[in-house]
Design a protein around this motif. Structure first.
Motif, PDB file in Angstrom:
ATOM      1  N   GLU A 528       5.832   9.129  -9.812  1.00  0.00           N
ATOM      2  CA  GLU A 528       5.067  10.269 -10.326  1.00  0.00           C
ATOM      3  C   GLU A 528       4.790  11.265  -9.209  1.00  0.00           C
ATOM      4  O   GLU A 528       4.433  10.885  -8.099  1.00  0.00           O
ATOM      5  CB  GLU A 528       3.745   9.755 -10.908  1.00  0.00           C
ATOM      6  N   ARG A 529       4.984  12.526  -9.519  1.00  0.00           N
ATOM      7  CA  ARG A 529       4.745  13.569  -8.529  1.00  0.00           C
ATOM      8  C   ARG A 529       3.254  13.628  -8.199  1.00  0.00           C
ATOM      9  O   ARG A 529       2.416  13.612  -9.100  1.00  0.00           O
ATOM     10  CB  ARG A 529       5.191  14.900  -9.133  1.00  0.00           C
ATOM     11  N   TYR A 530       2.943  13.671  -6.948  1.00  0.00           N
ATOM     12  CA  TYR A 530       1.538  13.737  -6.541  1.00  0.00           C
ATOM     13  C   TYR A 530       1.349  14.975  -5.678  1.00  0.00           C
ATOM     14  O   TYR A 530       1.885  15.070  -4.581  1.00  0.00           O
ATOM     15  CB  TYR A 530       1.142  12.473  -5.770  1.00  0.00           C
ATOM     16  N   VAL A 531       0.598  15.928  -6.185  1.00  0.00           N
ATOM     17  CA  VAL A 531       0.326  17.151  -5.417  1.00  0.00           C
ATOM     18  C   VAL A 531      -1.039  16.979  -4.763  1.00  0.00           C
ATOM     19  O   VAL A 531      -2.038  16.745  -5.445  1.00  0.00           O
ATOM     20  CB  VAL A 531       0.364  18.394  -6.341  1.00  0.00           C
ATOM     21  N   ALA A 532      -1.057  17.083  -3.447  1.00  0.00           N
ATOM     22  CA  ALA A 532      -2.268  16.704  -2.711  1.00  0.00           C
ATOM     23  C   ALA A 532      -3.110  17.902  -2.262  1.00  0.00           C
ATOM     24  O   ALA A 532      -3.894  17.786  -1.328  1.00  0.00           O
ATOM     25  CB  ALA A 532      -1.861  15.856  -1.506  1.00  0.00           C
ATOM     26  N   ILE A 533      -2.978  19.028  -2.974  1.00  0.00           N
ATOM     27  CA  ILE A 533      -3.729  20.216  -2.512  1.00  0.00           C
ATOM     28  C   ILE A 533      -5.237  19.972  -2.635  1.00  0.00           C
ATOM     29  O   ILE A 533      -6.011  20.288  -1.729  1.00  0.00           O
ATOM     30  CB  ILE A 533      -3.298  21.467  -3.299  1.00  0.00           C
ATOM     31  N   SER A 534      -5.643  19.378  -3.776  1.00  0.00           N
ATOM     32  CA  SER A 534      -7.061  19.102  -3.977  1.00  0.00           C
ATOM     33  C   SER A 534      -7.575  18.132  -2.907  1.00  0.00           C
ATOM     34  O   SER A 534      -8.694  18.297  -2.379  1.00  0.00           O
ATOM     35  CB  SER A 534      -7.230  18.522  -5.375  1.00  0.00           C
ATOM     36  N   ASP A 535      -6.753  17.144  -2.563  1.00  0.00           N
ATOM     37  CA  ASP A 535      -7.135  16.206  -1.500  1.00  0.00           C
ATOM     38  C   ASP A 535      -7.361  16.941  -0.181  1.00  0.00           C
ATOM     39  O   ASP A 535      -8.312  16.657   0.554  1.00  0.00           O
ATOM     40  CB  ASP A 535      -6.041  15.143  -1.283  1.00  0.00           C
ATOM     41  N   ARG A 536      -6.458  17.903   0.103  1.00  0.00           N
ATOM     42  CA  ARG A 536      -6.619  18.658   1.364  1.00  0.00           C
ATOM     43  C   ARG A 536      -7.964  19.379   1.390  1.00  0.00           C
ATOM     44  O   ARG A 536      -8.642  19.427   2.412  1.00  0.00           O
ATOM     45  CB  ARG A 536      -5.498  19.710   1.508  1.00  0.00           C
ATOM     46  N   LEU A 537      -8.343  19.965   0.239  1.00  0.00           N
ATOM     47  CA  LEU A 537      -9.638  20.670   0.182  1.00  0.00           C
ATOM     48  C   LEU A 537     -10.780  19.693   0.475  1.00  0.00           C
ATOM     49  O   LEU A 537     -11.704  20.015   1.226  1.00  0.00           O
ATOM     50  CB  LEU A 537      -9.855  21.303  -1.196  1.00  0.00           C
ATOM     51  N   CYS A 538     -10.691  18.503  -0.113  1.00  0.00           N
ATOM     52  CA  CYS A 538     -11.760  17.517   0.098  1.00  0.00           C
ATOM     53  C   CYS A 538     -11.803  17.090   1.567  1.00  0.00           C
ATOM     54  O   CYS A 538     -12.885  16.907   2.137  1.00  0.00           O
ATOM     55  CB  CYS A 538     -11.561  16.305  -0.802  1.00  0.00           C
ATOM     56  N   GLU A 539     -10.622  16.950   2.176  1.00  0.00           N
ATOM     57  CA  GLU A 539     -10.584  16.571   3.594  1.00  0.00           C
ATOM     58  C   GLU A 539     -11.236  17.654   4.451  1.00  0.00           C
ATOM     59  O   GLU A 539     -11.792  17.377   5.512  1.00  0.00           O
ATOM     60  CB  GLU A 539      -9.131  16.334   4.043  1.00  0.00           C
ATOM     61  N   LEU A 540     -11.178  18.900   3.977  1.00  0.00           N
ATOM     62  CA  LEU A 540     -11.844  20.007   4.692  1.00  0.00           C
ATOM     63  C   LEU A 540     -13.314  20.148   4.274  1.00  0.00           C
ATOM     64  O   LEU A 540     -13.982  21.129   4.587  1.00  0.00           O
ATOM     65  CB  LEU A 540     -11.124  21.328   4.402  1.00  0.00           C
ATOM     66  N   GLU A 541     -13.770  19.152   3.492  1.00  0.00           N
ATOM     67  CA  GLU A 541     -15.148  19.148   2.976  1.00  0.00           C
ATOM     68  C   GLU A 541     -15.456  20.347   2.099  1.00  0.00           C
ATOM     69  O   GLU A 541     -16.590  20.813   2.016  1.00  0.00           O
ATOM     70  CB  GLU A 541     -16.162  19.009   4.121  1.00  0.00           C
ATOM     71  N   ARG A 542     -14.425  20.855   1.457  1.00  0.00           N
ATOM     72  CA  ARG A 542     -14.628  21.913   0.450  1.00  0.00           C
ATOM     73  C   ARG A 542     -14.753  21.184  -0.890  1.00  0.00           C
ATOM     74  O   ARG A 542     -13.805  21.039  -1.630  1.00  0.00           O
ATOM     75  CB  ARG A 542     -13.437  22.872   0.426  1.00  0.00           C
ATOM     76  N   PHE A 543     -15.976  20.726  -1.181  1.00  0.00           N
ATOM     77  CA  PHE A 543     -16.180  19.892  -2.370  1.00  0.00           C
ATOM     78  C   PHE A 543     -16.584  20.704  -3.598  1.00  0.00           C
ATOM     79  O   PHE A 543     -16.973  20.151  -4.604  1.00  0.00           O
ATOM     80  CB  PHE A 543     -17.244  18.826  -2.095  1.00  0.00           C
ATOM     81  N   GLY A 544     -16.559  22.034  -3.481  1.00  0.00           N
ATOM     82  CA  GLY A 544     -16.944  22.848  -4.628  1.00  0.00           C
ATOM     83  C   GLY A 544     -18.140  23.726  -4.320  1.00  0.00           C
ATOM     84  O   GLY A 544     -18.585  23.815  -3.171  1.00  0.00           O
ATOM     85  N   ARG A 545     -18.673  24.341  -5.377  1.00  0.00           N
ATOM     86  CA  ARG A 545     -19.710  25.364  -5.206  1.00  0.00           C
ATOM     87  C   ARG A 545     -20.934  24.837  -4.449  1.00  0.00           C
ATOM     88  O   ARG A 545     -21.453  25.500  -3.559  1.00  0.00           O
ATOM     89  CB  ARG A 545     -20.125  25.879  -6.587  1.00  0.00           C
ATOM     90  N   ARG A 546     -21.382  23.623  -4.828  1.00  0.00           N
ATOM     91  CA  ARG A 546     -22.602  23.118  -4.197  1.00  0.00           C
ATOM     92  C   ARG A 546     -22.438  22.869  -2.698  1.00  0.00           C
ATOM     93  O   ARG A 546     -23.392  22.919  -1.935  1.00  0.00           O
ATOM     94  CB  ARG A 546     -23.114  21.862  -4.907  1.00  0.00           C
ATOM     95  N   SER A 547     -21.190  22.613  -2.270  1.00  0.00           N
ATOM     96  CA  SER A 547     -20.980  22.409  -0.833  1.00  0.00           C
ATOM     97  C   SER A 547     -20.643  23.752  -0.160  1.00  0.00           C
ATOM     98  O   SER A 547     -20.287  23.792   1.015  1.00  0.00           O
ATOM     99  CB  SER A 547     -19.858  21.396  -0.598  1.00  0.00           C
ATOM    100  N   GLY A 548     -20.741  24.842  -0.912  1.00  0.00           N
ATOM    101  CA  GLY A 548     -20.535  26.182  -0.328  1.00  0.00           C
ATOM    102  C   GLY A 548     -19.141  26.721  -0.585  1.00  0.00           C
ATOM    103  O   GLY A 548     -18.941  27.943  -0.608  1.00  0.00           O
TER     104      GLY A 548
END
Ligand code: NAI
Length: 675
Positions: A528-548
């Motif tokens: 299965e194709r796994y696109v890890a862009i969201s993982d990269r964001l999490c590794e940069l601690e970009r967890f969404g609006r509440r984290s800024g």
């Protein structure tokens, strides 16, 4: 005369009673009998019209809407009442809705019982009223209330109508007033003249805001505006529009959901099962979800105990629930005394002893198997053996959570959605040992909270989150292949979603899905194709609006702004062997993401996790911002047709080989024949 309408003569007054349980809908039989009754009462001084049972006429018979209309049509009946030489006095109770309100407005006089409510809910079904509702409402109520009822679907009280002179009296004893209407002067509502035309601009903002992509509210505004014309000219126009809209995709989708919601909340398997009473609820974990669940329970005047992991967390939970109640007070939803009563029914503690007498426990601690198992061990030590035990887990298999808990028959998932005191959807999850009695109790409990419960079996993410995962996966594939987050979000918002997939992830936080993907690492099909862009964001601690920051930046703390560094990250990601970026149109984006949802939904039904496609549509519309007027992903797929669905899925499979499992119903025809 058939049984649906009875006429009784008492001297010169005729008593006409509609009796068509449960809500006296204007079925073909009722229309025919009522028309005959109007003829029969001619010559009387007064005709009193009322309904047997719990309500005056509460609408049309929706099961007739798909077929060609059968005579006599409702406008003919309503006009016959309006033109009757014998004036009609309507005695109104319960909910006077749609055709019922149209009949009431055609009467010469109206008395309402206290508590009676009035509405023109056709807009909620993508329709305009078809029997003069939009023509009489402005004449009887004025433009403002007519717009609120017809365009915004608002219900009004008997007091609201009395203030405008639209009902003549409110009385517990309407029969005592009948005599006073004998010979009283009146003017037919249809003959009244409006002083001014409809000021469309004054209402446009409100109507557009309410519409959220639907056409129904604006159609109602159009139809209302015709009330400045002569009634006999404008009413047939309204009727023609009503009939035309019955065939519209919007109305078909909304009618589908109306029936789907009714069926989902009453599963056949539970039809004969008696639910148990739930008075005292214990919620373990008073964080985001637990506090919302506690507030929802307190709003039904139940006693609630929140068990937290330590005293400071218990105090924090108490403050969170109080904050939710204060918010309701500020918005005028509850009074100060209700707030006080409800908060006094709440105990927050760090001790399980307080859970001993509860009928139901809902666990909402961190999404961690060990933590959840420890909670149920502690709960089963203090609670009775037949108390219901529920987990609010998003993804973890409830069978693992409940492993070893005594009496697994009372263990199940009750999955709320955030914010839990507001969102309608509740997935009720049947674990291996769960009995129908436990499910029936959870359904009855959820309905008492004014929620929409849907039954789900166990699979990764249950119905809603599993489809969400497929939707997000398809969206990330598009990013890798050439689209950008704001293009995807714009396309889905244009379709009618409350939010696009990336802004929605930013809103709820990327952590839970990230943790879930890590849990799935060991079992994920390597093909299965796994696109890890969201993982990269999490590794940069970009967890969404509440984290800024997340997929977007939030310069003012709430409005998403495109972040060039995220665009760079995506472009860099695509710069790898085997990937080449291309442009995607909004239609392509919509079609692929919706097909991903519908395909996953179909698999969920085929696996027996959801009972049927309609339940899937209820989950997505009630809990995930899927536009109701599109009917849900399964309804959408039906409107596309199997051929188009297969073609889209093939395109997606070609772009991401080995990554999509097609549902049986979307397999190529020759394969279906062979299997
Ligand atoms: P949260 O982190 O806001 O709240 C968890 C709460 O549990 C915290 O207040 C924590 O102090 C408390 N807690 C942790 N361990 C405990 C223990 N052993 N005993 C008592 N209390 C304990 O988390 P959130 O978002 O409320 O999620 C809770 C559960 O609900 C998770 O299973 C999550 O997957 C699920 N869920 C979350 C949704 C969401 O949108 N956040 C939606 C639906 C379900």
């Amino acid at each position: 005369m058939s049984e649906t309408v009875q006429v009784e003569m008492r001297g010169t007054i005729a008593f006409v009673t509609i009796n068509n349980p449960p809500v006296n809908a204007t079925s073909t039989a009722v229309r025919a009998d009522l028309l005959a009754a109007v003829e029969r009462v001619q010559g009387c001084e007064l005709a009193v019209l009322r309904c047997a049972g719990r309500s005056f006429v509460a609408g049309g018979d929706m099961s007739e809407f798909d077929a060609p209309p059968v005579e006599p049509h409702l406008p003919d009946v309503v006009n016959a009442i309006d033109n009757s030489a014998t004036p009609f006095l309507a005695i109104l109770h319960g909910t006077v809705l749609g055709g019922g309100f149209e009949i009431a407005m055609a009467c010469a006089y109206r008395i309402a019982l206290p508590g009676t409510r009035f509405g023109l809910p056709e807009v909620n079904l993508g329709l305009v009223p078809g029997a003069g509702g939009t023509q009489r409402a402005p004449r009887l109520l004025g433009w403002k209330m007519a717009v609120e009822m017809a365009c915004l679907g608002q219900l009004k009280t008997a007091e609201d109508l009395l203030e405008l002179g639209a009902v003549d009296a409110i009385s517990e004893m309407p029969d005592d007033l009948i005599e006073s209407f004998r010979g009283r002067a009146f003017q037919r509502v249809s003959e009244r003249r409006l002083d001014t035309g409809l000021d469309r601009d004054a209402f446009m903002d409100q109507v557009q805001k309410f519409s959220k992509g639907r056409k129904g509210p604006m159609h109602n505004l159009d139809a209302l505006s015709w009330a400045s014309e002569d009634y006999t000219h404008a009413q047939p126009r309204e009727r023609a529009l009503h009939l035309e809209l019955r065939q519209s995709q919007e109305s078909k989708a909304l009618r589908h959901l109306f029936f789907a919601e009714r069926a989902a909340t009453k599963p056949n398997v539970l039809s004969d099962v008696q639910p148990k009473q739930i008075n005292h609820v214990v919620v373990v974990g008073g964080g985001l979800m637990g506090a919302g669940i506690a507030a929802a329970c307190l709003n039904t005047d139940r006693s609630v105990t929140i068990v937290e992991r330590d005293k400071p967390s218990a105090t924090k939970a108490q403050e969170t629930v109080a904050g939710l109640m204060q918010g309701a007070l500020k918005r005028g939803k509850i009074t100060q005394s209700q707030l006080d009563t409800r908060l006094s029914a709440l105990i927050t503690t760090d001790s399980y002893a307080a859970a001993s007498g509860a009928d139901l426990a809902i666990e909402a601690v961190f999404e961690d198997l060990g933590a959840k198992r420890a909670v149920f061990t502690a709960l089963s030590n203090v609670m009775t053996k037949d108390a219901l035990l529920a987990t609010n887990t998003s993804y973890i298999d409830p069978n693992e959570i409940f492993d070893g808990v005594p009496n697994p028959d009372r263990c199940l998932g009750i999955h709320f959605f955030s914010p839990a005191h507001i969102m309608k959807l509740v997935e009720v999850i049947r674990a291996d040992g769960t009995t129908n009695e436990s499910l029936a109790t959870a359904f009855s409990f959820a309905k008492s909270l004014r929620k929409t419960p849907v039954l789900s079996g166990v699979c990764d993410g249950f119905i809603g989150n599993r489809i969400l995962a497929a939707y997000r996966r398809a969206a990330e594939y598009l990013l890798a292949d050439g689209a950008l987050p704001h293009e995807v979000d714009n396309a889905m918002r244009t379709f009618g979603m409350a939010m696009g997939p990336f802004e929605a992830q930013d809103q709820s936080g990327l952590q839970i899905a990230y943790a879930n993907r890590r849990r799935q690492d060991a079992t994920r099909d390597p093909a299965e194709r796994y696109v890890a862009i969201s993982d990269r964001l999490c590794e940069l601690e970009r967890f969404g609006r509440r984290s800024g920051a997340g997929w977007y930046n939030y310069p003012d703390g709430k409005t998403p702004a495109v972040d060039p560094s995220v665009t760079d990250l995506i472009l860099q990601y695509s710069d790898q062997p085997g990937l080449s970026r291309r442009a995607f149109s909004a239609t392509e984006i919509q079609t692929q993401l919706l097909a991903a949802m519908a395909n996953e939904g179909a698999r969920i039904v085929e696996e027996g996790i959801a009972a049927n496609e309609a339940d899937v549509d209820v989950v997505k519309t009630a809990g995930y911002g899927f536009p109701r007027w599109r009917g849900g992903p399964m309804h959408w797929a039906k409107t596309q047709g199997g051929e188009a669905m297969r073609a889209t899925l093939k395109t997606m499979e070609k772009a991401s080989p080995g990554s999509w499992i097609r549902a049986d119903r979307y397999q190529d025809k020759f394969k279906q024949v062979r299997s």
